[in-house]
Design a protein around this motif. Structure first.
Motif, PDB file in Angstrom:
ATOM      1  N   ASP A  59       1.587  10.183  -3.657  1.00  0.00           N
ATOM      2  CA  ASP A  59       2.386   9.396  -2.723  1.00  0.00           C
ATOM      3  C   ASP A  59       2.026   9.764  -1.291  1.00  0.00           C
ATOM      4  OD1 ASP A  59       4.275   7.677  -1.788  1.00  0.00           O
ATOM      5  OD2 ASP A  59       6.008   8.902  -2.333  1.00  0.00           O
ATOM      6  N   GLU A  60       0.759   9.583  -0.946  1.00  0.00           N
ATOM      7  CA  GLU A  60       0.330   9.848   0.429  1.00  0.00           C
ATOM      8  C   GLU A  60       0.382   8.537   1.196  1.00  0.00           C
ATOM      9  OE1 GLU A  60      -3.475  11.832   0.982  1.00  0.00           O
ATOM     10  OE2 GLU A  60      -3.572  11.095   3.040  1.00  0.00           O
ATOM     11  N   ILE A  61       1.045   8.559   2.332  1.00  0.00           N
ATOM     12  CA  ILE A  61       1.245   7.318   3.084  1.00  0.00           C
ATOM     13  C   ILE A  61      -0.109   6.797   3.565  1.00  0.00           C
ATOM     14  CG2 ILE A  61       2.370   6.272   5.086  1.00  0.00           C
ATOM     15  CD1 ILE A  61       4.549   8.386   4.857  1.00  0.00           C
ATOM     16  N   GLY A  62      -0.432   5.587   3.145  1.00  0.00           N
ATOM     17  CA  GLY A  62      -1.707   4.987   3.511  1.00  0.00           C
ATOM     18  C   GLY A  62      -2.845   5.370   2.579  1.00  0.00           C
ATOM     19  N   ASN A  63      -2.611   6.284   1.683  1.00  0.00           N
ATOM     20  CA  ASN A  63      -3.658   6.726   0.746  1.00  0.00           C
ATOM     21  C   ASN A  63      -3.075   6.915  -0.642  1.00  0.00           C
ATOM     22  OD1 ASN A  63      -6.312   6.895   1.621  1.00  0.00           O
ATOM     23  ND2 ASN A  63      -5.960   8.779   2.776  1.00  0.00           N
ATOM     24  N   ARG A  64      -2.254   5.959  -1.058  1.00  0.00           N
ATOM     25  CA  ARG A  64      -1.600   6.092  -2.355  1.00  0.00           C
ATOM     26  C   ARG A  64      -2.651   5.988  -3.458  1.00  0.00           C
ATOM     27  NH1 ARG A  64       4.559   4.899  -2.651  1.00  0.00           N
ATOM     28  NH2 ARG A  64       4.913   5.606  -4.755  1.00  0.00           N
ATOM     29  N   GLN A  65      -2.588   6.887  -4.423  1.00  0.00           N
ATOM     30  CA  GLN A  65      -3.581   6.899  -5.503  1.00  0.00           C
ATOM     31  C   GLN A  65      -2.878   7.124  -6.837  1.00  0.00           C
ATOM     32  OE1 GLN A  65      -6.494  10.131  -4.214  1.00  0.00           O
ATOM     33  NE2 GLN A  65      -5.072   9.993  -2.501  1.00  0.00           N
ATOM     34  N   MET A 110      -9.768   9.984   6.690  1.00  0.00           N
ATOM     35  CA  MET A 110     -10.544   9.231   5.699  1.00  0.00           C
ATOM     36  C   MET A 110      -9.630   8.567   4.674  1.00  0.00           C
ATOM     37  SD  MET A 110     -13.579  11.839   4.670  1.00  0.00           S
ATOM     38  CE  MET A 110     -14.511  12.764   5.887  1.00  0.00           C
ATOM     39  N   SER A 111     -10.166   7.519   4.046  1.00  0.00           N
ATOM     40  CA  SER A 111      -9.488   6.937   2.895  1.00  0.00           C
ATOM     41  C   SER A 111      -9.733   7.858   1.700  1.00  0.00           C
ATOM     42  CB  SER A 111     -10.039   5.549   2.600  1.00  0.00           C
ATOM     43  OG  SER A 111     -11.359   5.661   2.107  1.00  0.00           O
ATOM     44  N   ASN A 117       4.288  11.445   1.618  1.00  0.00           N
ATOM     45  CA  ASN A 117       5.600  10.851   1.836  1.00  0.00           C
ATOM     46  C   ASN A 117       6.704  11.920   1.754  1.00  0.00           C
ATOM     47  OD1 ASN A 117       7.389   8.816   2.329  1.00  0.00           O
ATOM     48  ND2 ASN A 117       7.313   7.922   0.280  1.00  0.00           N
ATOM     49  N   ARG A 120       0.191  13.662   5.514  1.00  0.00           N
ATOM     50  CA  ARG A 120       0.649  12.289   5.370  1.00  0.00           C
ATOM     51  C   ARG A 120       1.378  12.054   4.050  1.00  0.00           C
ATOM     52  NH1 ARG A 120       1.509   9.003   8.968  1.00  0.00           N
ATOM     53  NH2 ARG A 120       0.749   7.213   7.802  1.00  0.00           N
TER      54      ARG A 120
END
Lengths: 515, 220
Positions: free
Chosen positions: A95-101, A417-418, A453, A451
């Motif tokens: 749950d990383e904001i902008g890098n959800r995986q 980075m993404s 959440n 980053r």
């Protein structure tokens, strides 16, 4: 009565804290871990405590308060528990904001990645004691391994070498210089001739020097070109001394990584660090609410009113006390009536940018090809290090920590980075340490704590103790807890210390009220 | 008590609490991107902004829908927040916006619209409000309006509702090429050019101090 019986009795009476105190008094446990020792008296009447955040600090507070007869409720903003204790397995969300995986690891018990806390040094007595009490099985974690590689572009033309080679040769060359200085009196020593002789012998033994006190390569510390067990070992030639002095992060910290807080045995829970979280949660049935984001904290001398949003509705609850582990930088954006110094202090909290990248490898090539079982390879590239799993030895696949960025520059570069770019960079950089690295990688995940959440940072170290004083001071009946109020953040033990400190204060406050 | 945005509920990700939960219960990445919950983590739980020095997330409550939509698209396109560590707050916002679809942006704009400004953000900037009033009238009012309520036809946003520290920071970004440097974003480019050609003695802190004196809800 035996010591063991006494400790058992203490456990039945007063829980882990009592065991610890009694054990300390009996000198069964040496006090390696400084700080407050929990002393929480039974609740005097009906007392309700609202705890914000279901990380280690919040959960241990709830557990101990409940044991002492307080009623507790834990509010957690995320869908998950654990905070920065995060173990990723097959299908888990990052749950990383902008890098959800979504974690793509195979569904196997040994294929997991401790994306946050990953080590328990033996010095961290409180955490170990809770693991014992709650039945969290532990195993050794190989933290430091000089059979692993080091690779720095400015050293030996970027060629990887085993850490043992570098270490043995540096020790040897430095010892030779020291021996020379002692011999020709360049260094003045207040020693007798006999003692000087002993010193020389010590230096020679430390450096693996020849009979003439010269270093010509180690007799085996570096490893052998061939032989060494059944046949006579053919020693490796020493690396060029001038090269070894190239400034790298290796001798600025990596080399003595195992000498600090982590010098002792290091442990890990069997199956993932979050076993600690589930063990605490199992003791608190019905007491923890997830998906509950706090929108307001109003504190006073009689109690604390907390409003949170759940399923789109606002809910208000009131506690005699509130223990709050919400990171300061997020708390600053929540409605509150804190004093100005406190509000300013939480808004000044730095945000650590550490992060980790994990790669699923189709084969455990580091074991098969390189004979590396656990530990860390070090590199001067942004990934900083490659960690090999202690668990799952000789299984087919394994999860390698393909990057653990700790320092400002690399952290900032990875942060921007993404998720895909991070994996690409980790694979490309890892290939300098393991030439055929890319061919083994099946998938990977990255976690940038800056980053994540409901976190927005991690392990930011305090540099100013006076700042801690403000953060630790109660605001009415509200206490800030967690590793964020410890001088050395980033350890579960620090979160426990903070919780114990505050529980002791509440206990004293309750006693004073009753008196 | 805050007005509760009921709308948020639908998109919130709700799954089982216990670690080690079954993968079937997990949200997908796509559903997660639409998780509005993200806005309130950085911009304050009531979107009143978060003043933390390493966060610098401005108030969103009361933001004009057209302006929010424009800015999210600018972040997505890399016309804003593209300067990496030179503009860390912008870079953070860009990571959120870079994978948003138009539909998601509309959705977010609607969501943010549920939060109404309650009161003016606390004054934090020191400045000479009287001097700022003159500077504002001379250099800013023609686009941003005499009451700083903004002018949509000129793509000039409301300045009066902003955190004063944000007014100062945003202005400095325009001044230092961190924002509005690309002609692809003509309105931002215009602000960038103006910020570089203001008369000597113009002080954004004075202007911010003046903005703090304006009535909290200047719009009709």
């Amino acid at each position: 009565m035996s010591r063991r019986q006494l400790l058992l009795l203490a456990g039945m009476m007063g829980g882990t804290g009592a065991v610890y105190r009694v054990a300390r008094a009996l000198d069964v446990i040496p006090d390696l871990s400084e700080g407050p020792v929990l002393s929480l008296a039974k609740a005097r009447g009906k007392r309700h405590v609202v705890i914000l955040g279901a990380g280690v600090a919040g959960l241990v507070s709830a557990y101990e308060l409940q044991r002492a007869g307080y009623s507790v409720e834990v509010l957690e903003a995320s869908y998950r528990l654990g905070g920065r204790v995060l173990t990723l397995r097959h299908g888990d969300i990052v749950d990383e904001i902008g890098n959800r995986q979504v974690c793509q690891f195979d569904n196997e018990p040994h294929l997991y990645f401790n994306a946050g806390a990953s080590r328990i040094p033996a010095l961290h007595r409180r955490l170990l004691q809770y693991c014992k009490t709650l039945g969290v099985a532990l195993e050794a974690h190989t933290n430091f391994n000089i059979a692993a590689w080091m690779q720095f572009d400015n050293l030996l033309g970027g060629r990887r070498v085993r850490q043992r080679e570098y270490n043995a040769d540096v020790r040897g060359f430095v010892a030779e210089l020291m021996a020379k200085s002692v011999q020709d009196g360049t260094i003045e020593t207040p020693l007798s001739a006999a003692d000087r002789q002993k010193l020389l012998e010590f230096i020679a033994a430390q450096g693996d020097l020849g009979a003439d006190n010269r270093y010509r390569g180690s007799s085996g510390r570096s490893g052998y070109q061939s032989g060494g067990l059944y046949n006579e070992g053919v020693p490796l030639a020493a690396l060029p001394f001038a090269q070894l002095l190239q400034p790298t992060d290796y001798w600025h910290g990596d080399m003595d990584f195992g000498d600090g807080a982590e010098q002792s045995s290091v442990l890990q829970p069997v199956g993932g660090m979050d076993k600690i979280i589930s063990a605490f949660a199992a003791q608190l049935p019905g007491k923890i609410q997830t998906n509950s984001q706090v929108v307001s904290v109003q504190t006073g001398e009689q109690g604390v009113k907390v409003t949170y949003r759940r399923n789109g509705a606002l809910v208000t609850t009131t506690g005699d006390y509130c223990l709050n582990s919400i990171p300061g930088q997020i708390l600053a954006g929540i409605d509150n009536n804190f004093s100005r110094p406190f509000r300013e202090a939480i808004a000044r909290r730095p945000r650590g940018k550490l992060g980790k990248i994990a790669l699923q490898m189709r084969e455990r090539f580091w074991e098969e090809k390189d004979g590396i079982y656990g530990g860390t390879s070090w590199t001067g590239q942004d990934i900083g290090q490659i960690q090999y799993p202690t668990h799952g030895v000789h299984a087919r696949k394994g999860i390698v920590v393909g990057g653990y960025y700790l320092y400002a520059g690399p952290s900032e570069r990875f942060q921007l980075m993404s998720a895909q770019e991070r994996l690409d960079a980790a694979i490309q950089q890892g290939a300098k340490v393991h030439p055929d690295y890319a061919s083994y990688v099946e998938n990977g995940v990255s976690v940038g704590w800056y980053r994540m959440n409901h976190m927005l940072g991690c392990s930011a170290r305090h540099t100013d103790a006076s700042e801690l004083e403000i953060l630790r001071r109660p605001e009415g009946r509200h206490y800030l807890i967690g590793d964020q109020v410890a001088m050395h953040a980033g350890w579960q033990e620090a979160a426990l210390l903070s919780a114990h400190d505050v529980l002791n204060q509440i206990s004293q406050r309750e006693a004073a009220t009753a008196a | 008590m805050s007005r509760s945005p009921l709308y948020a509920a639908a998109a919130l990700v709700c799954i089982a609490a216990a670690p080690g939960m079954s993968p079937a219960a997990q949200p997908t990445v796509q559903s997660a991107i639409a998780d509005h919950n993200y806005c309130t983590v950085c911009h304050g739980t009531n979107l009143k902004g978060d003043p933390a020095i390493t966060l610098k997330a401005p108030v969103l409550a009361g933001i004009e829908p057209w302006y929010l939509s424009d800015q999210l698209k600018a972040y997505r396109a890399g016309r804003r927040g593209q300067n990496g560590t030179d503009d860390p707050a912008g870079a953070e916002m860009r990571t959120v916006a870079r994978e948003l679809t138009d539909a998601q942006i509309n959705d977010l704009v609607h969501y943010v619209g549920q939060f109404k400004p309650e009161a003016r953000s606390a004054a934090t900037v020191q400045g000479d409000a009287a001097k700022g009033r003159e500077e504002y009238a001379a250099s800013c009012a023609s686009c941003h309006g005499t009451q700083a309520a903004g002018n949509p036809s000129l793509h000039a946003p409301d300045l009066a509702r902003l955190n004063d520290w944000y007014v100062v920071e945003a202005f400095k970004k325009y001044q230092s090429n961190l924002r509005g440097a690309s002609v692809e974003d003509p309105w931002a480019f215009q602000m960038h050019q103006i910020a570089g050609t203001l008369p000597a003695g113009f002080s954004i802190s004075d202007v911010a101090a003046y903005l703090n004196t304006l009535p909290p809800e200047p719009k009709p």
